[in-house]
Motif scaffolding. Structure first.
Motif, PDB file in Angstrom:
ATOM      1  N   VAL A 154       7.776   2.251   1.027  1.00  0.00           N
ATOM      2  CA  VAL A 154       6.719   2.431   0.035  1.00  0.00           C
ATOM      3  C   VAL A 154       7.335   2.588  -1.353  1.00  0.00           C
ATOM      4  CG1 VAL A 154       4.859   3.971  -0.714  1.00  0.00           C
ATOM      5  CG2 VAL A 154       5.166   3.478   1.717  1.00  0.00           C
ATOM      6  N   ASP A 155       6.752   1.891  -2.324  1.00  0.00           N
ATOM      7  CA  ASP A 155       7.166   1.944  -3.740  1.00  0.00           C
ATOM      8  C   ASP A 155       8.556   1.382  -4.016  1.00  0.00           C
ATOM      9  OD1 ASP A 155       4.776   2.939  -4.719  1.00  0.00           O
ATOM     10  OD2 ASP A 155       5.403   5.030  -4.520  1.00  0.00           O
TER      11      ASP A 155
ATOM     12  N   SER B 180       4.333  -2.592   3.180  1.00  0.00           N
ATOM     13  CA  SER B 180       4.994  -1.290   3.186  1.00  0.00           C
ATOM     14  C   SER B 180       5.034  -0.740   4.618  1.00  0.00           C
ATOM     15  CB  SER B 180       4.302  -0.326   2.227  1.00  0.00           C
ATOM     16  OG  SER B 180       2.911  -0.353   2.399  1.00  0.00           O
TER      17      SER B 180
ATOM     18  N   SER C 144       0.812  -1.211   0.000  1.00  0.00           N
ATOM     19  CA  SER C 144       0.000   0.000   0.000  1.00  0.00           C
ATOM     20  C   SER C 144       0.848   1.265   0.000  1.00  0.00           C
ATOM     21  CB  SER C 144      -0.913   0.001   1.221  1.00  0.00           C
ATOM     22  OG  SER C 144      -1.695   1.156   1.239  1.00  0.00           O
ATOM     23  N   ARG C 145       0.365   2.262  -0.724  1.00  0.00           N
ATOM     24  CA  ARG C 145       1.033   3.569  -0.750  1.00  0.00           C
ATOM     25  C   ARG C 145       0.455   4.520   0.291  1.00  0.00           C
ATOM     26  NH1 ARG C 145       0.904   3.724  -7.169  1.00  0.00           N
ATOM     27  NH2 ARG C 145       3.016   2.966  -7.514  1.00  0.00           N
ATOM     28  N   HIS C 146      -0.670   4.157   0.874  1.00  0.00           N
ATOM     29  CA  HIS C 146      -1.362   5.034   1.811  1.00  0.00           C
ATOM     30  C   HIS C 146      -1.363   4.407   3.193  1.00  0.00           C
ATOM     31  CE1 HIS C 146      -2.634   7.227  -1.701  1.00  0.00           C
ATOM     32  NE2 HIS C 146      -3.060   6.083  -2.222  1.00  0.00           N
TER      33      HIS C 146
END
Length: 143
Positions: free
Chosen positions: A72-73, A54, A31-33
Motif C-alpha cells: 500500500v502507498d 495493493s 486502494s489504501r483500504h
C-alpha cells in the motif's frame, strides 16, 4: 508524460467500464483500504486484463499467479510491476490467460452451478432443470 499512456478512470457507469475493459491492458487498484473481494478485479480478469493491486484483503489470493501486488502507498513498487510486465510480453500473456481462466469460475453460470452443487450435496435440495456448465472463456490477450 504518463497521461498520454495511462487513463485514470475513477468511478464510471457499468456500460462504460465494459468498454474500457475491452481497450485496456491492465487494471490498477491502488486502494489504501481493505477491499475484501473486489469485484472490479474479477470483472477485469474476465476480459483478460492483468491486474496490479495493493496487497491487502483477498487481493493477494485473487491475484496469485494471475496478477501482481505491491505494498500500500508504494508507488515505486507499483511502477516496477508495470515496467516488469511491459518488458516481458510472455509473462504478460501468461498472466492474462491465467486471469481470464480463473475469473470464468466466477461468472453467473459458474456461481449458479456452484450454488446448485452446494444445495444438492450439502442440503439435499433438488434443483429443477438441467445444470449448465460455464463456457470456456473467449478471451484473447492483448499482444
Amino acid at each position: 508524460r504518463i497521461d498520454a499512456q495511462v487513463a485514470f478512470m475513477g468511478a464510471i457507469p457499468f456500460d462504460e467500464a465494459m468498454l474500457c475493459y475491452k481497450r485496456a491492458h491492465f487494471l490498477v487498484l491502488p486502494s489504501r483500504h481493505s477491499e475484501g473481494w473486489p469485484k472490479v478485479l474479477a470483472e477485469a480478469m474476465c476480459h483478460g486484463l492483468v491486474c496490479v493491486a495493493s496487497d491487502h484483503g483477498l487481493i493477494p489470493w485473487m491475484l496469485q499467479d494471475r496478477g501482481l501486488v505491491f505494498p500500500v502507498d508504494d508507488a515505486k513498487a507499483l511502477a516496477a510491476n508495470l515496467v516488469t510486465l511491459i518488458n516481458d510480453p510472455a509473462r504478460y500473456r501468461a498472466l492474462s490467460l491465467s486471469s481470464a481462466h480463473w475469473a470464468q469460475r466466477y461468472s453467473l453460470e459458474g456461481l449458479r452451478n456452484a450454488l446448485a452443487t452446494l444445495l444438492t450435496s450439502r442440503w439435499k435440495i433438488a434443483i429443477n432443470g438441467p445444470r449448465q456448465h460455464a463456457p470456456e472463456p473467449a478471451v484473447t490477450p492483448v499482444p
